[in-house]
Scaffold this active site. Structure first.
Site, PDB file in Angstrom:
ATOM      1  CD  GLU A  32     -30.510 -58.290  62.111  1.00 47.61           C
ATOM      2  OE1 GLU A  32     -30.294 -59.309  61.657  1.00 47.61           O
ATOM      3  OE2 GLU A  32     -29.861 -58.010  63.400  1.00 47.61           O
ATOM      4  CE  LYS A  41     -24.940 -62.669  64.150  1.00 44.76           C
ATOM      5  NZ  LYS A  41     -24.525 -62.668  65.433  1.00 44.76           N
TER       6      LYS A  41
END
Length: 473
Positions: free
Chosen positions: A275, A291
């Protein structure tokens, strides 16, 4: 001063890091490949995902170490101490040496290191409940005046520097040393001893999970990122562990840091992060929150079913959207009015061990703001706290037995040219003394299922568990 660019043989950043480990504070930011569903990745998208460049540094001209409330600046044999905001201290080292950005060179000197999750305590007032068994610095960056940059797109490798602190002659001598390729000493094999120790068993996790549900029901929060810590006894050379880890778990924002805490305690950071937190290039800002997670499977049909289950999950999309809204607000604090846009929502990406939903938020840094202002204003990343952020951090401190340390902080660089690229320090192990720690967590919302959320933490830790199994004596 014009950028000095000295050619080196094309090789992975990990190979060059091996040549520099005898220097103080060697660090590696390494790219890996990811799949983007539905299209072939173009070169600019590849670069944006972090899959184009490796950056290798060592021997900083200054080492900046922060333990609340004190920031230390180590230069040669001197140490300056102050209680200034550590972001201000770093900025004071960068701004007088500002240089123009050079295309295809992401970093040619500046600050590189980590900003731990617990650095948030220097920004917000938080309770102090969780145990701190590994009290490493909350911030640790080196000020580097040269770097080896590996461009996997152009298949090019260069030693680069604006020679702000070092001389051109020093760089030329270093270049000659690198061309000669030193013989690496034999390393002590990395070994794991005993079993993994979890700081929350399934029953403990379930109890914390229920408390999160109670807080959500009471209106305290909408989402909490709840994590467990895994620890195991180790010995030997942690670089070998990193090398094995990267073979198991390629990711676009990997990192290896071999440093000390400023008090003589050495430690290493091994990060396989998928990420991006924040990137700044020519004042253009980007963040890519993750997410939504499903495990990968060797069976291609089952793997595709998991991917489509994630892509079509209303719950996971809602979780992702909460964090997108939080980040839009965070980066909007220092971006031009009206410039913050959501360029992609719920993009399915396949990593080594999991599928993720990734969104892309972009903006333009407003006049008068520096990349460090952006980092401070958004820190720590909302994707690994929950919403609203401050209340989420208070609940995390209450429910997780141990301080997170580097986990869920950020690793990356801020260059003399104003560019920045940082990851979210997830899938990240820390080796200190005879212990290796690793955290894994996930977002809990109103309709989360405890068994599934607990399993998700194990899915995210699966490559770490394989590493432990491979290295166990």
């Amino acid at each position: 001063m014009a950028l000095m660019q000295l050619d080196l043989p094309y090789a992975e950043g990990a190979d060059w890091l091996g040549q520099l480990r005898h220097f103080p504070w060697p660090m590696l930011l390494e790219s890996g490949r990811v799949e983007v569903t539905g299209k072939q990745m173009a070169a600019d998208e590849e670069a944006s995902l972090g899959a184009r460049f490796d950056i290798v540094v060592a021997d900083p001209v200054a080492r900046i170490i922060h333990r609340r409330p004190c920031t230390e600046v180590h230069v040669q044999q001197t140490v300056e101490r102050s209680e200034e905001d550590p972001f201000t201290v770093i900025k004071r080292w960068l701004q007088p040496h500002a240089v123009p950005r050079v295309p295809d060179i992401p970093f040619a000197g500046g600050a590189l290191g980590y900003f731990s999750y617990d650095l948030g305590r220097s920004i917000e007032t938080l309770p102090e409940i969780a145990a701190s068994e590994m009290p490493l610095p909350e911030l640790l960056v080196g000020m580097y005046d040269w770097a080896i940059v590996v461009d996997h797109h152009l298949q090019r490798c260069q030693l680069v520097s604006h020679t702000r602190f070092i001389s051109p002659r020093f760089l030329q001598d270093l270049h000659q040393q690198l061309l000669q390729k030193r013989q690496l000493p034999a390393a002590q094999p990395f070994q794991v001893h005993g079993d993994i120790r979890h700081n929350m068993d399934k029953a403990g996790y379930a109890q914390a999970f229920q408390q999160v549900k109670n807080y959500i029901r009471a209106g305290d929060c909408y989402q909490i990122n709840l994590a467990q810590r895994l620890a195991v006894s180790v010995s030997g050379d942690a670089w070998q562990a990193y090398d094995q880890f990267r073979q198991l778990s390629k990711a676009p924002f990997m990192a290896y840091l071999q440093v000390d805490d400023g008090k003589g305690v050495p430690f290493e950071v091994l990060s396989m992060s998928p990420e991006r937190f924040l990137q700044v290039t020519d004042n253009k800002v980007e963040t890519r929150p993750i997410k939504g997670t499903r495990p990968r499977h060797a069976d291609s049909l089952r793997d595709e079913q998991e991917a489509q289950s994630l892509a079509n999950s209303a719950k996971d999309r809602a979780e992702n959207l909460m964090i997108v809204d939080l980040l839009r607000n965070d980066i909007g604090k220092v971006c031009e009015v009206g410039s913050v846009k959501v360029d992609a929502l719920f993009r399915l990406q396949r990593f080594t061990n999991v599928h993720h939903l990734v969104s892309i938020v972009r903006g333009v840094l407003a006049n008068g703001y520096h990349a460090l202002d952006l980092l401070r204003g958004c820190f720590p990343g909302g994707s690994i706290t929950g919403a609203p952020k401050l209340r989420a951090m208070e609940i995390i401190e209450e429910l997780e037995p141990h301080r997170r340390g580097i986990y869920c902080g950020s690793i990356g660089y801020i260059g003399f040219d104003g560019s920045m690229d940082t990851n979210i320090a997830i899938r990240t192990a820390v080796v200190c003394g005879q212990t290796m720690t690793f955290f894994a967590g996930g977002g809990v919302v109103a309709d989360s299922d405890c068994d599934k959320e607990y399993q998700e933490t194990l899915d995210k830790a699966s490559q770490f568990l394989k590493l432990v199994a491979q290295c166990k004596t």
